[in-house]
Design an enzyme around this catalytic site. Structure first.
Site, PDB file in Angstrom:
ATOM      1  N   PRO A   1      -2.932  -0.374   4.853  1.00 52.87           N
ATOM      2  CG  PRO A   1      -1.678  -0.950   6.728  1.00 52.87           C
ATOM      3  CD  PRO A   1      -3.018  -1.183   6.062  1.00 52.87           C
ATOM      4  CB  CYS A   2      -0.975   2.231   0.637  1.00 54.11           C
ATOM      5  SG  CYS A   2      -0.615   3.813   1.431  1.00 54.11           S
TER       6      CYS A   2
END
Length: 367
Positions: free
Chosen positions: A77-78
């Site tokens: 996840p960014c």
């Protein structure tokens, strides 16, 4: 190099399977997929099989449950790095890449591929990743990082992504582009919005998903929806329709007369140029994000607009199906979840054409 028949694959933070679509296209066989979001995991399972799909927090998977594999792929996840996010380096979601590295340590793939937003390559977490390759968890791997533009690999979308290829079988470069805005020798022209969504119903008959339900992981989900099932419209207000009608292809909020501007647009004279934007038929789209169904979030209006004939204007946002095709999902891909859940799956995915280009390149180096 010898070619491996059906090289094995683990997909972490798999989402609905955009990367697996591309790797599967190039002959990889998925052994395991991990995705915490239940609806996205259900979509993955519907397309690739429930038996190897794990709809759990990656940290809960014990080392002895991790199989050996030729390749590991995934996009931790960014949101903490995203231009639309908080840019908070302490965001706990930015630590999940360490779980990815744990899988690399245990599974010992020949190659791993990390995908993330373009900002990731300029983040402090990226520097920590490089240090882990220097003297830490992945010190046996040589890393090749870079930012690739999806349009340069046959995707009808200008979507920049950081790709990191890690290899313990010799350094592997990034794949070279196959397409270009202005094609030179050996390169094809960029794919266009027209090549993906032309010919679809300009005025979808429904505004709702069909009443369909399916079971995965011992619970019920909406779906499984086929392509045309998610080609539904919305019900914009008269004010929204009037705004849409003023926006030509490539245009946006700056094409609106003052009387149609919201207060925040009137006071913000610069920036956010793609807001309330209309796509161009003969160019790639801009990045398809998770809220592509909201024109105030980006360039998501349908490209059909005739300057002389108001009757030949399609004043609506793109549908979920059109967004999925611009994200390079196959027409026969099936979906599980609510409208919002499916939109999130589409927008968070890696375009399968970009994934396939990486997969094809990696496969040529496997022992």
């Amino acid at each position: 190099m010898l070619h491996v028949s059906e090289p094995s694959l683990i997909d972490l933070f798999a989402g609905c399977g955009g990367m697996t679509v591309g790797f599967r296209r190039e002959g990889f066989q998925p052994l395991m997929a991990v995705e915490h979001d239940p609806a996205a995991a259900a979509t993955y399972a519907a397309n690739f099989g429930e038996e190897h799909t794990h709809p759990v927090d990656i940290a809960t998977i014990e080392n002895d449950a991790i199989p050996s594999a030729d390749v590991i792929i995934g996009g931790p996840p960014c949101q903490g790095f995203s231009n639309l996010g908080s840019k908070n380096v302490d965001d706990p979601r930015n630590q999940l890449w360490k779980q990815y590295l744990r899988f690399v340590q245990v599974a010992r793939p020949q190659v791993f591929v990390i995908e993330n937003v373009d900002r990731f390559s300029r983040s402090s977490e990226f520097q920590l990743l490089m240090e882990e390759a220097d003297h830490g968890m992945i010190k046996d791997y040589e890393l090749t990082p870079g930012v690739l533009l999806a349009a340069d690999y046959g995707v009808a979308q200008r979507r920049p992504r950081t790709i990191v290829i890690g290899s313990r079988i010799g350094k592997i470069s990034l794949p070279t582009p196959t397409h270009a805005k202005v094609p030179a020798a050996g390169l094809k022209p960029w794919e266009t919005v027209r090549s993906r969504i032309a010919g679809l119903d300009e005025r979808p008959a429904s505004t709702e998903l069909p009443d369909m339900w399916t079971d995965f992981f011992g619970r019920r989900f909406r779906g499984q929806f086929k392509g045309r099932d998610i080609h539904f419209g919305r019900q914009p207000t008269p004010l929204s329709l009037e705004r849409y009608d003023h926006v030509p292809p490539g245009g946006g909020r700056f094409n609106l007369p003052d009387r149609l501007l919201s207060r925040c647009w009137r006071e913000k004279k610069t920036g956010t140029t793609d807001v309330m934007g209309r796509m161009r038929w003969d160019a790639p789209s801009l990045t398809i994000r998770t809220e592509f169904f909201k024109p105030e979030k980006g360039q998501y209006l349908h490209p059909q607009w005739d300057p002389h004939d108001p009757n030949r204007r399609v004043n609506r946002v793109i549908t979920h199906y059109e967004a999925s095709l611009l994200q390079d999902f196959p027409k026969d891909f099936v979906w599980c979840g609510s409208k919002t859940e499916i939109a999130k799956q589409i927008g968070n995915a890696v375009p399968s054409g970009l994934a396939a280009a990486v997969a094809r390149h990696v496969r040529n180096h496997l022992n």
